[in-house]
Design an enzyme around this catalytic site. Structure first.
Site, PDB file in Angstrom:
ATOM      1  N   LYS A  54     -29.274   9.122  30.747  1.00 35.43           N
ATOM      2  CA  LYS A  54     -27.883   9.566  30.635  1.00 35.43           C
ATOM      3  C   LYS A  54     -27.105   8.560  29.790  1.00 35.43           C
ATOM      4  CE  LYS A  54     -23.420  10.311  32.078  1.00 35.43           C
ATOM      5  NZ  LYS A  54     -22.235   9.495  31.830  1.00 35.43           N
ATOM      6  N   ASP A  98     -25.335  21.288  18.207  1.00 37.07           N
ATOM      7  CA  ASP A  98     -25.552  21.916  19.516  1.00 37.07           C
ATOM      8  C   ASP A  98     -26.041  20.847  20.508  1.00 37.07           C
ATOM      9  OD1 ASP A  98     -26.537  23.310  21.690  1.00 37.07           O
ATOM     10  OD2 ASP A  98     -27.504  24.867  20.493  1.00 37.07           O
ATOM     11  N   HIS A 113     -15.362  -1.063  32.813  1.00 31.60           N
ATOM     12  CA  HIS A 113     -14.880   0.293  33.065  1.00 31.60           C
ATOM     13  C   HIS A 113     -13.503   0.298  33.694  1.00 31.60           C
ATOM     14  CE1 HIS A 113     -18.322   3.435  33.158  1.00 31.60           C
ATOM     15  NE2 HIS A 113     -18.392   2.690  32.086  1.00 31.60           N
ATOM     16  N   GLU A 117     -15.351   9.983  27.914  1.00 30.92           N
ATOM     17  CA  GLU A 117     -15.597   8.867  28.843  1.00 30.92           C
ATOM     18  C   GLU A 117     -15.136   7.540  28.257  1.00 30.92           C
ATOM     19  OE1 GLU A 117     -19.478   8.916  30.716  1.00 30.92           O
ATOM     20  OE2 GLU A 117     -19.425   6.749  31.026  1.00 30.92           O
TER      21      GLU A 117
HETATM   22  C1  MEV Z   1     -22.548   5.767  32.730  1.00 24.07           C
HETATM   23  O1  MEV Z   1     -21.914   6.817  32.014  1.00 24.07           O
HETATM   24  C2  MEV Z   1     -23.895   5.429  32.118  1.00 24.07           C
HETATM   25  C3  MEV Z   1     -24.708   4.385  32.873  1.00 24.07           C
HETATM   26  O2  MEV Z   1     -24.849   4.785  34.228  1.00 24.07           O
HETATM   27  C4  MEV Z   1     -26.045   4.270  32.193  1.00 24.07           C
HETATM   28  C5  MEV Z   1     -27.058   3.410  32.942  1.00 24.07           C
HETATM   29  O3  MEV Z   1     -26.939   3.245  34.156  1.00 24.07           O
HETATM   30  O4  MEV Z   1     -27.996   2.945  32.271  1.00 24.07           O
HETATM   31  C6  MEV Z   1     -23.998   3.064  32.909  1.00 24.07           C
END
Ligand code: MEV
Length: 424
Positions: free
Chosen positions: A261, A277, A375, A83
């Protein structure tokens, strides 16, 4: 052309036969086979011992996050991830955190839990206590399985027994608590769980089914905290925004999943780079986030008495620096050298710090300028390359798409066509 996937002894075929079979089945061209079977820094014979039916290697970019100061020690952090923006964001957050003295981390001893499920126990309450009364024998049996781990100061330390009320009835679950030292420990724990099973059957009169490690590693926890001066974060307003983002995640599991995430974007990239892992770490993280019965964020953000931003993170971290792929993958070995981590605990703490950094960077961007600005340029690069741009055409396609605010495959192709015509 074969159209059946039923093959016996695929694993025994030499590489060229596996590739021939694949080429016929999927109609692959010679250059595709070359690309697939080029294992790069991971020699074929090593890959072929790591997993089964190997036909190649799957390269993922490896980058270095900079600026990390953890417990007063400087680190360069290799991260393996597909990413864009993640490594830049981690480095940016680490620079802000540095201004507040860096990351402070701790971790519990590296204890993993192995579960032994016993069913058909006539008198589970008696049986539970009977297991406790034979604790010394059970731990001794477990430790006989791994004298090296024991000689290094690890091994089965304790056991607990619980009654689980399943839809099919009650079952007894014995949990071995094993200090895995510098290994992740799945193999050691599973071997121990299998070895003590007959003894547990004898004690309980029941039938043992599962004997397996739990990935909810509640006894192998990493903690990290930071204080970031408000000016380093971008002022009071940004601090408020980050805290509010945390409150949102604390109140809404839909947001908490994305919040976590973001943490895992950082943590898993280091887990991957060290060939640990990552499924184990992810499973542990999410189960820990849901341990109260409600899914919550793994980190917290608040304002301290000086108006600065205080962040903390707590999560299970089952990683090792020895054993399995960690010790055989040539790149993972170099990654560990770059990290200069001397123990599994130190690695776990680095991974916790990176997770917190990643979370800070994401929340700051979300609360401030939005995530898409950073991004977009990197995304545009990928779009331009996918559309067929090479060399300096990549930057020119990117520039135009970003300027127009139209980062799309069809637009990249159009721009590319025009540029090619005008440069011919
Ligand atoms: C994107 O890979 C991760 C985010 O969505 C994390 C978040 O929203 O805190 C930017």
């Amino acid at each position: 052309m074969p159209n059946s996937s039923a093959v016996s002894g695929f694993y025994r075929m030499p590489l060229k036969d596996r590739l021939r079979f694949l080429a016929e089945f999927s109609d692959l061209a010679a250059e595709e086979l070359n690309l697939l079977s080029n294992t790069g820094a991971l020699p074929f014979h090593v890959a072929d011992r790591m997993i089964e039916n190997v036909v190649g290697a799957f390269p993922i970019p490896l980058g270095i996050a900079v600026n990390f100061l953890i417990n007063e020690k400087d680190y360069l952090i290799p991260m393996a991830i597909e990413e864009p923006s993640v490594i830049a964001a981690a480095s940016f957050a680490a620079r802000m955190v540095r201004e507040g003295g860096g990351f402070h981390t701790t971790s519990t001893p590296p204890i993993m839990i192995g579960q032994i499920q016993t069913v058909n126990v006539a008198d589970p309450h008696r049986a539970r206590l009977a297991i406790y009364s034979r604790k010394t024998d059970i731990l001794e049996k477990a430790n006989e399985q791994d004298p090296i781990l024991v000689s290094l100061g690890g091994g089965a330390r304790d056991l607990t027994v619980k009654t689980v009320h399943a839809p099919s009835g009650s079952m007894l679950v014995t949990e071995l608590h094993v200090d895995c030292r510098d290994a992740m420990g799945a193999n050691a724990v599973n071997t121990m769980a299998e070895a003590v099973a007959p003894l547990i059957e004898e004690i309980t009169g029941g039938r043992v089914y599962l004997r397996i490690l739990s990935n909810l590693a509640t006894e192998r926890i990493v903690r990290a905290h930071v204080t970031v001066p408000k000016d380093a974060v971008g002022g009071e307003d940004v601090v408020e925004g980050i805290v509010s983002a945390y409150h949102f995640a604390a109140a809404d599991p839909y947001r908490a999943a994305t919040h976590n995430k973001g943490i895992l974007n950082g943590s898993i990239a280091v887990v991957m780079a060290t060939c640990n892992d990552h499924r184990a770490v992810e499973a542990g993280a999410h189960a820990y986030a849901a341990r109260t019965g409600r899914y919550i964020p793994l980190s917290t953000w608040e304002v301290n008495q000086d108006g600065d931003l205080a962040g903390s993170l707590e999560m299970p971290m089952a990683v090792g620096i020895i054993g399995g792929a960690i010790s055989t993958h040539p790149v993972a070995k170099i990654v560990l050298k770059i990290l200069r981590a001397k123990s599994a605990n130190e690695l776990a703490e680095i991974i916790g710090a990176v997770g917190l950094a990643q979370n800070l960077a994401a929340l700051r961007a979300l609360a401030h300028e939005g995530i898409q600005k950073g991004h977009m340029r990197l995304h545009a690069r990928n779009v331009a390359i996918a559309a067929g741009a090479t060399d300096d055409l990549i930057d020119r396609v990117v520039e135009q798409m970003v300027r127009e605010g139209r980062v799309r495959a069809d637009r990249a192709k159009e721009i590319l066509e025009v540029l090619r015509k005008t440069t011919q």
